[in-house]
Design a protein around this motif. Structure first.
Motif, short mmCIF file in Angstrom:
data_model
loop_
_atom_site.label_atom_id
_atom_site.label_comp_id
_atom_site.label_asym_id
_atom_site.label_seq_id
_atom_site.Cartn_x
_atom_site.Cartn_y
_atom_site.Cartn_z
N LEU A 189 0.84 -1.20 0.00
CA LEU A 189 0.00 0.00 0.00
C LEU A 189 0.87 1.25 0.00
CD1 LEU A 189 -2.72 -0.99 2.65
CD2 LEU A 189 -2.81 -1.26 0.16
N THR A 190 0.28 2.35 -0.43
CA THR A 190 1.01 3.62 -0.41
C THR A 190 1.04 4.18 1.01
OG1 THR A 190 -0.97 4.97 -0.80
CG2 THR A 190 0.18 4.09 -2.75
N GLY A 191 1.87 5.22 1.20
CA GLY A 191 1.92 5.85 2.50
C GLY A 191 0.57 6.43 2.90
N GLU A 192 -0.12 7.04 1.95
CA GLU A 192 -1.44 7.61 2.24
C GLU A 192 -2.44 6.52 2.60
OE1 GLU A 192 -4.61 10.76 0.21
OE2 GLU A 192 -3.07 9.80 -1.03
N GLU A 193 -2.40 5.39 1.92
CA GLU A 193 -3.34 4.30 2.20
C GLU A 193 -3.08 3.69 3.58
OE1 GLU A 193 -4.08 2.82 -2.43
OE2 GLU A 193 -2.48 1.95 -1.21
N ASN A 194 -1.82 3.59 3.97
CA ASN A 194 -1.51 3.10 5.32
C ASN A 194 -2.06 4.05 6.37
OD1 ASN A 194 0.49 0.62 5.78
ND2 ASN A 194 1.00 1.54 3.80
N LEU A 195 -1.94 5.34 6.14
CA LEU A 195 -2.46 6.33 7.09
C LEU A 195 -3.99 6.30 7.12
CD1 LEU A 195 -0.13 9.41 6.44
CD2 LEU A 195 -0.20 7.97 8.48
N ARG A 196 -4.61 6.02 5.98
CA ARG A 196 -6.08 6.01 5.94
C ARG A 196 -6.64 4.91 6.84
NH1 ARG A 196 -6.87 6.33 0.73
NH2 ARG A 196 -7.04 8.59 0.81
N ILE A 197 -5.94 3.79 6.95
CA ILE A 197 -6.40 2.70 7.83
C ILE A 197 -6.47 3.20 9.27
CG2 ILE A 197 -5.79 0.44 8.77
CD1 ILE A 197 -4.46 -0.19 6.06
N VAL A 198 -5.41 3.88 9.72
CA VAL A 198 -5.37 4.39 11.10
C VAL A 198 -6.39 5.51 11.27
CG1 VAL A 198 -3.91 5.44 12.87
CG2 VAL A 198 -2.94 3.79 11.27
N GLN A 199 -6.53 6.36 10.25
CA GLN A 199 -7.49 7.47 10.32
C GLN A 199 -8.93 6.95 10.46
OE1 GLN A 199 -8.94 8.50 6.68
NE2 GLN A 199 -10.66 9.24 7.90
N THR A 200 -9.23 5.88 9.74
CA THR A 200 -10.57 5.30 9.81
C THR A 200 -10.83 4.66 11.18
OG1 THR A 200 -10.50 4.86 7.43
CG2 THR A 200 -12.16 3.67 8.72
#
Length: 381
Positions: free
Chosen positions: A92-103
């Protein structure tokens, strides 16, 4: 009120006590440097504060609330952390990894863009994490910890494995957090130089025991400068230094040596035999003053043995000085000084063999041979 406070905090693994009666106090709005060698108990302490490891005994308070099962989740909502090496989904991209935590944390989508800008990864947001450098992964870990702008940020060895440029970037990033976002930052490291450039408050842990805790200025105030000496017999050298002292004696010795060198340069520049007597007078007056100083400030006395040793050393010293002055009248200084140094080394080596029965090793013999060859190849006019 401290952001973090521990009382009698202990952690035992089997029969080994990893942390013993720790009493941390982390001031609000500070960068608290948690310093200690590898294996001192830094990571274990931070894991206990975050509730990842259960203490053997003691109390932990974060934001004035005790860390226990009933309120642990509520407290940790205001805490961001990066413990040891961060793990990500490499495909996954850096943004996609962060989106998991953000969700999972129920944060707005704009939080991702904001933290990527803070850690300077906005240009790499679409790149897969498996292609990130180690420094980029560390910054992505801090971005994850910064999601939601926690009041407390805990970073365990954030500069580990980074190159000098990456360390500098990480240092600047951490230093800006309290002033920009009002955070309290706890950063651990085994390098004093790193803590010195980031923290304003320091706690030092050694073998699980907190040995110092105060401001960085107080730590500097308690530190002392040392002179390091390497000898062939450290125990004997330490005993001699304790008995005789090296403070003012060493200063006077350096001053006397510098004065003689200065007179030597005057004589070399002027080129007049008039300075010959002045040079010798200054040299031996300095030696006399140094001897008197050692006699008056030390515990020794001048007996027959000491007087004989002084004469035995003074006579060759006198003739070596006369040789130096005579040589400077007939040869260039660029030739004289190397020859003078070579002869001094050879004479000292021969005296060591004859008087103290020192052995000449192959390395010493090779060194003397090279010295003699270098003198032989000098272009003497």
């Amino acid at each position: 009120m401290p952001i973090i406070e521990t009382r009698n905090l202990c952690k035992r693994y089997g029969t080994v006590m990893r942390v013993t009666n720790l009493a941390l106090q982390v001031p609000e709005g500070s960068i608290y440097g948690f310093l200690g060698p590898n294996g001192a108990g830094k990571s274990t302490t931070l894991k206990m504060i975050l509730g990842l490891v259960r203490p053997t005994q003691g109390e932990i308070q974060v934001f004035g609330q005790p860390m226990n099962r009933s309120n642990r989740i509520a407290v940790l909502r205001q805490v961001g952390s990066l413990i040891e090496s961060p793990s990500y989904y490499g495909h996954l991209t850096g943004e996609e990894n962060l989106r998991i935590v953000q969700t999972l944390r129920g944060l707005p989508p704009k939080a991702i863009r904001e933290v990527l800008e803070i850690v300077r990864l906005e240009g790499q947001r679409g790149k897969k994490v498996c292609h990130y450098s180690l420094g980029m992964k560390q910054r992505l870990g801090i971005a994850t910890a910064l999601l939601g702008y926690p009041k407390l940020l805990i970073l365990d060895e954030p500069t580990n494995g980074l190159d000098p440029a990456g360390i500098q970037e990480m240092r600047e990033l951490i230093r800006d957090l309290p002033s920009r976002f009002g955070m309290t930052v706890v950063v651990s490291s085994h390098l004093l130089s790193e803590i010195d450039q980031m923290a304003d408050t320091v706690g030092i842990i050694r073998e699980g025991v907190l040995v110092f805790q105060d401001t960085l200025a107080a730590l500097h105030g308690r530190s002392r400068h040392h002179l390091a000496l390497r000898t062939t017999n450290n125990a004997l050298a330490a005993q001699v230094l304790r008995e005789k002292g090296i403070g003012w004696s060493l200063i006077l010795l350096l001053a006397a040596n510098g004065t003689c060198d200065a007179m030597n340069k005057v004589y070399e520049t002027a080129g007049s035999p008039v300075y010959s007597g002045q040079f010798l007078m200054i040299a031996f007056v300095c030696a006399m003053l140094l001897s008197l100083f050692m006699l008056l400030t030390g515990n020794g006395r001048i007996g027959k043995r000491e007087a004989l040793a002084g004469v035995m050393l003074g006579i060759p010293n006198y003739f070596s000085s006369r040789f130096l002055l005579y040589s400077l009248q007939t040869l260039d200084a660029i030739i004289v000084y190397p020859m003078y140094s070579v002869l001094t080394v050879i004479v000292i080596t021969l005296l060591g063999m004859g008087i103290w029965h020192e052995r000449i090793t192959k390395r010493t013999a090779l060194g003397m041979l090279l010295i003699l060859l270098s003198v032989a190849f000098m272009n003497v006019r």
